[in-house]
Design an enzyme around this catalytic site. Structure first.
Site, mmCIF file in Angstrom:
data_model
loop_
_atom_site.group_PDB
_atom_site.id
_atom_site.type_symbol
_atom_site.label_atom_id
_atom_site.label_comp_id
_atom_site.label_asym_id
_atom_site.label_seq_id
_atom_site.Cartn_x
_atom_site.Cartn_y
_atom_site.Cartn_z
ATOM 1 N N ASP A 16 0.827 -1.199 0.000
ATOM 2 C CA ASP A 16 0.000 0.000 0.000
ATOM 3 C C ASP A 16 0.865 1.255 0.000
ATOM 4 O O ASP A 16 1.938 1.274 0.592
ATOM 5 C CB ASP A 16 -0.916 -0.016 1.236
ATOM 6 C CG ASP A 16 -2.047 0.988 1.136
ATOM 7 O OD1 ASP A 16 -2.347 1.443 0.009
ATOM 8 O OD2 ASP A 16 -2.619 1.336 2.174
ATOM 9 N N ASN A 57 -9.954 -2.813 -6.842
ATOM 10 C CA ASN A 57 -9.197 -1.926 -7.724
ATOM 11 C C ASN A 57 -9.834 -1.753 -9.097
ATOM 12 O O ASN A 57 -9.502 -0.808 -9.827
ATOM 13 C CB ASN A 57 -7.757 -2.436 -7.889
ATOM 14 C CG ASN A 57 -6.928 -2.299 -6.625
ATOM 15 O OD1 ASN A 57 -5.971 -3.040 -6.416
ATOM 16 N ND2 ASN A 57 -7.277 -1.357 -5.767
#
Length: 323
Positions: A33, A81
């Site tokens: 991340d 995503n």
């Protein structure tokens, strides 16, 4: 001068951390991340952050090899995503595609016998990414010294839901009895490739959540979790070693809990014959660390002596050490 000193201190700290680490985990999962935030911090476009993150991923492979870690799973693209705009998704797909081909053709990958595998809803990915996955898996299919799993179009909740549906369909079709559904049945319906239970999950970028990552393999194994602040492109070997140290501290605590429970069980036997107590001790043998097994074994003559008024020559009283 300051940068040189900083590098020397970092190297020294790495050595200290390395000495503190024992065998370490077998399987590490990483939630990568912070690529986009890193790019913004640098004043770059989002794809530059993903490219920098890809370089970090390659470094982690080196660190795993140095620490004899057998399996690594990288969370590269989640099912969530897909909600990102095309102008952000497509460059990321380009990077994933090129890195898969690059890894599959890498001399280092073949020299160290790295097996590359993808897990997730692969059929949702663009054809060009699916072709890169097929190529990378085929080129490394004969290796098994180290496993690199790339989680693409991955969602842990979807994975478990699909496994449940497939098992239910098998029951409805008469191919499987309801009472036959067990752990192995569920695992046989998970995404594409079997993987080990994960021992340690690392998340970069500062968020303290596991984001639907490997729930079956992590929760069932009571995996340790290490959250750290650096964005993925900034993730360093020191950060990685700290994560390993967190795993080992948690593992030591967990093993001690098992030892304490086993000692309590042996103590509770009270008037039970020594032979039966030893039988229970033997059944606990493979579940306890060596030091813990000694603690349990120390309890056995004590309990028997308390239950027997006239111990034999080989059954003597032993005082339990003070805590």
């Amino acid at each position: 001068m300051y940068s040189w000193l900083s590098r020397q201190l970092r190297r020294a700290y790495e050595q200290v951390l390395r000495r503190e680490i024992g065998e370490g985990p077998t399987h590490v999962g990483i939630i990568q991340d912070g690529n986009r935030r890193y790019a913004r911090k640098q004043g770059d476009e989002t794809p530059e952050g993903h490219r920098a993150g890809a370089s970090t991923s390659e470094q982690v492979l080196n660190w795993c090899e140095q620490l004899d870690i057998a399996e690594l799973t990288l969370y590269a693209f989640s099912t969530e995503n897909f909600d990102r705009p095309p102008e952000e998704r497509e460059p990321l797909f380009d990077i994933i595609e090129s890195k898969l081909y690059e890894l599959a053709d890498s001399k280092r990958v073949h020299d160290t016998e790295v097996r590359i595998r993808a897990i997730g809803e692969i059929d949702r990915l663009p054809d060009r990414v699916q072709e890169a996955i097929t190529y990378a898996e085929a080129e490394t299919a004969d290796y098994d010294r180290f496993r690199l799993n790339v989680a693409l179009a991955y969602g842990g909740r979807n994975e478990l839901l699909r496994a449940t549906r497939e098992a239910t369909a098998a029951v409805d079709a008469g191919e499987l009895a309801l009472e036959e559904i067990d752990v192995e049945t569920v695992e046989s319906h998970l995404y594409r490739q079997p993987i080990r239970d994960v021992d340690l999950i690392i998340r970069t970028g500062g968020d303290e959540r596991t984001s639907n990552f490997l729930p079956w393999h992590a929760n069932g194994n009571e995996a340790a979790v290490y959250f750290c602040a650096p964005y993925w492109p900034e993730f360093s070997k020191v950060d990685f070693l700290r994560g390993i140290r967190t795993y080992e501290a948690r593992e030591e605590s967990w093993q001690q809990t098992k030892v304490d429970r086993a000692v309590t069980l042996i103590q509770a036997l009270g008037e039970v014959e020594l032979t039966e107590a030893r039988g229970i001790g033997r059944r606990l043998h493979e579940q306890l660390p060596g030091r813990g097994l000694e603690e349990v074994t120390d309890e056995l003559p004590t309990q028997h002596s308390a239950a027997s008024e006239e111990p034999t020559e080989t059954e003597h009283t032993q005082t339990k050490p003070a805590d």
